[in-house]
Design a protein around this motif. Structure first.
Motif, PDB file in Angstrom:
ATOM      1  N   GLU A  87       0.850  -1.204   0.000  1.00 24.97           N
ATOM      2  CA  GLU A  87       0.000   0.000   0.000  1.00 24.97           C
ATOM      3  C   GLU A  87       0.878   1.244   0.000  1.00 24.97           C
ATOM      4  OE1 GLU A  87      -3.706   2.227   0.608  1.00 24.97           O
ATOM      5  OE2 GLU A  87      -3.308   0.182  -0.010  1.00 24.97           O
ATOM      6  N   ASP A  88       0.545   2.225  -0.843  1.00 27.17           N
ATOM      7  CA  ASP A  88       1.250   3.502  -0.949  1.00 27.17           C
ATOM      8  C   ASP A  88       2.651   3.378  -1.542  1.00 27.17           C
ATOM      9  OD1 ASP A  88      -0.699   5.213  -0.183  1.00 27.17           O
ATOM     10  OD2 ASP A  88      -0.102   5.350   1.904  1.00 27.17           O
ATOM     11  N   LYS A 104      -2.677   2.305  -4.498  1.00 23.54           N
ATOM     12  CA  LYS A 104      -3.571   2.282  -3.330  1.00 23.54           C
ATOM     13  C   LYS A 104      -4.614   1.186  -3.499  1.00 23.54           C
ATOM     14  CE  LYS A 104      -3.228   7.138  -1.975  1.00 23.54           C
ATOM     15  NZ  LYS A 104      -2.715   6.882  -0.626  1.00 23.54           N
TER      16      LYS A 104
END
Length: 679
Positions: free
Chosen positions: A54-55, A118
C-alpha cells in the motif's frame, strides 16, 4: 563559476527570483549546489501485480481498456478514471483535475505508468501517475532528482540553473587533505556534487552522498571537539551548600536514588570552578522538574538568578505553577515571562528582574529578547532542548557572565547521539519513576471498539477522574479522510458522551488566552474530557487524569506516543492509555505492540531501531537532530564514530595541510551550526 559567486551570474535570476531564493538561504552558487534533491524518481523499478505494498511508488506496464470517464465533483473539481489491465489484474489510473487527459489515451494500447498504488473497497488504483507510451519511452526511465518547492521559483529553475553552473567550468577547491580522501575512498567535491545532481545511475548517487555525508559528520565532530577542549572557568561563585539538604527534605515527597545522583553531579560541577554544561535526561514523569527547582533554589541561596526557558507558553505556565508551589516557603521569588503578557505587566516584571527582585524567571523565547536584562544570572535551564536551536540557547547564556547551563530532555537519546545534539554537555540520567506511581495499562484497538472505550472513559469520569482524547490533526483533511481531527471528534463526542461531563477542545490555533483558560480549567477539574492535538505532549501535569485515548495512533512516532502517554499516570490511581487505529499494516501493528508491552523510553527506542531503523526514532516530526543537508545522525552512527576518530587525528596532527584544513573547518563551524534550529 566559483563556489562563492553570486547567483546573479546565473541565467534566469533577476531581483524577484533572487529574493525568493534568498529566503531559503540560497544566495551563492555554493548555496545552490548544496540544495540537494529531496528524493530521486527511479522508474526502472517495476511492481509485481501479485505482491505490492500500500502507498508504494512503482512503475508498471498496463493496457488501456477504454478511454476512461470524467466525473465532476463540485465546481471546477474533477476525477478522470482510466481502466487498465496490469498483466492479469484490473486497476484504475486516477487523475485529479486533469479532465483533458480523456483524449490522450488510446484503447488497447500499452503504456508505462509510474505512481503510488492504493487499495480500497476491493479495487486497486494508481493515483496521478506519470505515463508514457510503451512504444516510445524516451527518457522515462532515467534517474530523476526531485527538489523541494521554493515559493516564487518555478520547479524547472533549479535543474536548469545547476546544469548551467556545471557547464560554466565550475571551480570547487578541494580542501580535504588527500591522505583522508584517498584513505576513505571518497570522491572529490566536484564529482560528488555532480553525482548528486546529475546521476547516470543509482550507484553514482550513493558515492556522492557518501562524500557529502562524510564532510558533514567530520565537521560536526571537529566543532564539538573544539568546543569540548575549551575549558571555561566560571566567575559565578557558588559556595553556600548548607541550605540544599534542608530544602530537599522539605519537599512533599522523597527523591529517588537517580534524582539524588543528578543533584550530586550538579554539585560536583558547581564546585570544580568550571562552567557547568549538563544534560539531564529522564523518562516521561521521572521527576526532572524538581531537579530544576532544587538547582534554582541553590542559585538563589547564593545570590544568583535562574532563567528557565520552556518551548511553549503552556509549559512555561505549568512550570511557573510548579516552581511557585515548591518554593513557596523559601523566600525565592518566581516570575513567568511570555510573549502574551500585557505590556504594563511585562514592563513591571522585567523591571523586577533587572533589579534582582526576582530569583527565578520562567518563560519561552521571550527570555532571549533584547529587552530582557538580568541582575545576576547564574544558571540557564532549557526544557525539551530538541525544540530549540543551538543559537537560541547560546543567546540566553550570553545574557549573563557565562552562566551555568542545564538542559532537560525526556526524549530517549543514545549516548552517541546525545554528544551530537548537545556537544560538550555532560550527561546525567534519571532512570526510575517516583515512588507510588502505578504502571499505565496500555491497549490497542480498532475504531469498531471506540464505543466500548468511551464507555470505559465515562466510568472513570464517574469516579471523578479526567480524560484526554488525542487526535493528530486540528481539522479534517480531504487527502487523509481516515485520519481523526480534534474539531470533528469534539463534535462527535458531544453527541456520544453524557452531557453531564464537561468537555473542551485544545489545539495550537487557539489564541494564547483561550489555551491558557482551557488548561487552567482542566487543571482545576472544571473540564472532565479534553480533546486535543499533541500540543499536550509537554506541559500539562494533572495527577487526576486517568485515561487517554489516542485516535489514528499510527500517525504518531513511537517516541511521541510514549511522551503523550506520559501525561497520564501522574497520580496514585490506576491509569489507562488506549491506542486506536484502523491500520492493518504489519509495521503499524508491530509498533503499537511495542508501546503496549513497554513502559521504559529507552526500551521503546531500542525496539524502534529494530523495527524501522533509527530514522523514525523521533516520531512524526523528527525532533531534535541537526540534519545538515544529507546527514541524519540517527542513521549514521558508524560514520559519526569513524569521523570522530579522524577528527582526533586532525587535532593531534602537526602536518601543515591538516592544520590548515582544521582552521578552515572551525572558521565556518559557528556560522553553520549556530543557525541550526533543532525542530
Amino acid at each position: 563559476m566559483k563556489w562563492e559567486d553570486s547567483l546573479d551570474k546565473v541565467k534566469g535570476v533577476g531581483p524577484k527570483r533572487s529574493e525568493a531564493l534568498a529566503k531559503v538561504g540560497i544566495k551563492t552558487v555554493g548555496n545552490l549546489l548544496s540544495y540537494y534533491p529531496k528524493k530521486y524518481i527511479d522508474r526502472s523499478v517495476f511492481g509485481n501485480p501479485e505482491h505490492f505494498f500500500e502507498d508504494q511508488e512503482i512503475s508498471l506496464k498496463a493496457t488501456v481498456l477504454d478511454t476512461g470517464r470524467v466525473q465532476r465533483i463540485r465546481g471546477n473539481l474533477s476525477i478522470f478514471s482510466l481502466p487498465l489491465l496490469w498483466e492479469n489484474k484490473k486497476l484504475s489510473a486516477v487523475f485529479f483535475n486533469q479532465p483533458y487527459l480523456k483524449h490522450t489515451f488510446q484503447e488497447n494500447q500499452d503504456y508505462y505508468f509510474y505512481g503510488r498504488i492504493k487499495k480500497g473497497y476491493g479495487s486497486i488504483k494508481i493515483t496521478n501517475p506519470q505515463f508514457v507510451k510503451a512504444s516510445n519511452p524516451g527518457v522515462f526511465f532515467e534517474l530523476t532528482p526531485v527538489y523541494r518547492n521554493i515559493q516564487g521559483v518555478p520547479g524547472s529553475f533549479i535543474p536548469k540553473a545547476l546544469k548551467e553552473i556545471f557547464c560554466e567550468s565550475l571551480e570547487i577547491p578541494e580542501s580535504m587533505p588527500e591522505v583522508i580522501r584517498s584513505g576513505e575512498n571518497l570522491l572529490d567535491m566536484k564529482s560528488a556534487l555532480k553525482a548528486i545532481h546529475f546521476p547516470d545511475k543509482a550507484e553514482d548517487v550513493i558515492l556522492g552522498i557518501q562524500r557529502l555525508k562524510f564532510n558533514e559528520a567530520l565537521k560536526i565532530n571537529m566543532g564539538i571537539m573544539s568546543s569540548a577542549r575549551e575549558k571555561r572557568y566560571s566567575e559565578i561563585d557558588i559556595n553556600l551548600f548548607t541550605g540544599l539538604e534542608p530544602f530537599v527534605n522539605s519537599l512533599p515527597y522523597d527523591l529517588t536514588a537517580s534524582q539524588r545522583l543528578v543533584i550530586d553531579d550538579m554539585v560536583a560541577d558547581l564546585k570544580n570552578g568550571q562552567v557547568m554544561n549538563r544534560l539531564v535526561q529522564g523518562d516521561v514523569g521521572s521527576g526532572k522538574t524538581v531537579i530544576a527547582v532544587i538547582a534554582a533554589c541553590l542559585m538563589a541561596q547564593n545570590g544568583y538568578q535562574t532563567a528557565y526557558m520552556a518551548p511553549t507558553e503552556i509549559l512555561a505556565q505549568q512550570h511557573g505553577r510548579s516552581f511557585k508551589e515548591l518554593l513557596k516557603n523559601t523566600g525565592v521569588t518566581v516570575a513567568v515571562v511570555t510573549g502574551s503578557l500585557k505590556a504594563k505587566e511585562r514592563r513591571e516584571i522585567l523591571k523586577q528582574v533587572a533589579l534582582g527582585q526576582v530569583s527565578v524567571i520562567i518563560g519561552t523565547h521571550a527570555l532571549i529578547q533584547q529587552s530582557v536584562a538580568y541582575y545576576n544570572l547564574g544558571l540557564v535551564i532549557t526544557d525539551e532542548q530538541h525544540r530549540f536551536g543551538v543559537k537560541q540557547r547560546s543567546q540566553l547564556s550570553s545574557k549573563g557572565n557565562q552562566p551555568h547551563t542545564m538542559v532537560m530532555s525526556a526524549t530517549p537519546i543514545p549516548r552517541t547521539l546525545a554528544l551530537i545534539l548537545y556537544g560538550d554537555l555532560s550527561v546525567s540520567y534519571i532512570d526510575e519513576l517516583p515512588k507510588g506511581r502505578k504502571p499505565i495499562k496500555t491497549y490497542c484497538y480498532n475504531e469498531a471498539s471506540l464505543h466500548k472505550i468511551l464507555g470505559f472513559v465515562q466510568d472513570e469520569m464517574s469516579k471523578g477522574r479526567q480524560s484526554f482524547v488525542i487526535c493528530p490533526f486540528i481539522e479534517a483533511s480531504e487527502e487523509l479522510e481516515a485520519v481523526r481531527d480534534t474539531e470533528s471528534v469534539y463534535l462527535e463526542l458531544l453527541q456520544k458522551i453524557d452531557p453531564k461531563y464537561r468537555m473542551a477542545c485544545l489545539h495550537g490555533r487557539l489564541k494564547s488566552e483561550e489555551k491558557e483558560s482551557i488548561i487552567q480549567a482542566f487543571n482545576q477539574g472544571r473540564i472532565d474530557c479534553l480533546v486535543a492535538t499533541s500540543i499536550i505532549e509537554v506541559g500539562i501535569d494533572v495527577p487526576n487524569v486517568s485515561t487517554m485515548v489516542i485516535l489514528s495512533a499510527e500517525r504518531f512516532g513511537l517516541s511521541q506516543l510514549h511522551q503523550l502517554r506520559g501525561r497520564v499516570g501522574r497520580g496514585n490511581h490506576q491509569s489507562y492509555c488506549f491506542l486506536v487505529t484502523n491500520s492493518k499494516s504489519d509495521d503499524t501493528l508491530a509498533r503499537m505492540k511495542v508501546i503496549v508491552n513497554n513502559r521504559n523510553g529507552r526500551k521503546i527506542a531500542d525496539e524502534d531501531f529494530k523495527l524501522r531503523g533509527p530514522g523514525d526514532y523521533f516520531g512524526f516530526k523528527q525532533h531534535g537532530l541537526p540534519k545538515l543537508g544529507l546527514l541524519n545522525p540517527t542513521e549514521e552512527l558508524a560514520l559519526i564514530k569513524r569521523t570522530k576518530e579522524i577528527a582526533e587525528l586532525i587535532f593531534e596532527s602537526h602536518n601543515q595541510e591538516m592544520m590548515t584544513f582544521k582552521n578552515d573547518v572551525l572558521k565556518s563551524f559557528y556560522i553553520d551550526i549556530a543557525d541550526i534550529s533543532l525542530t
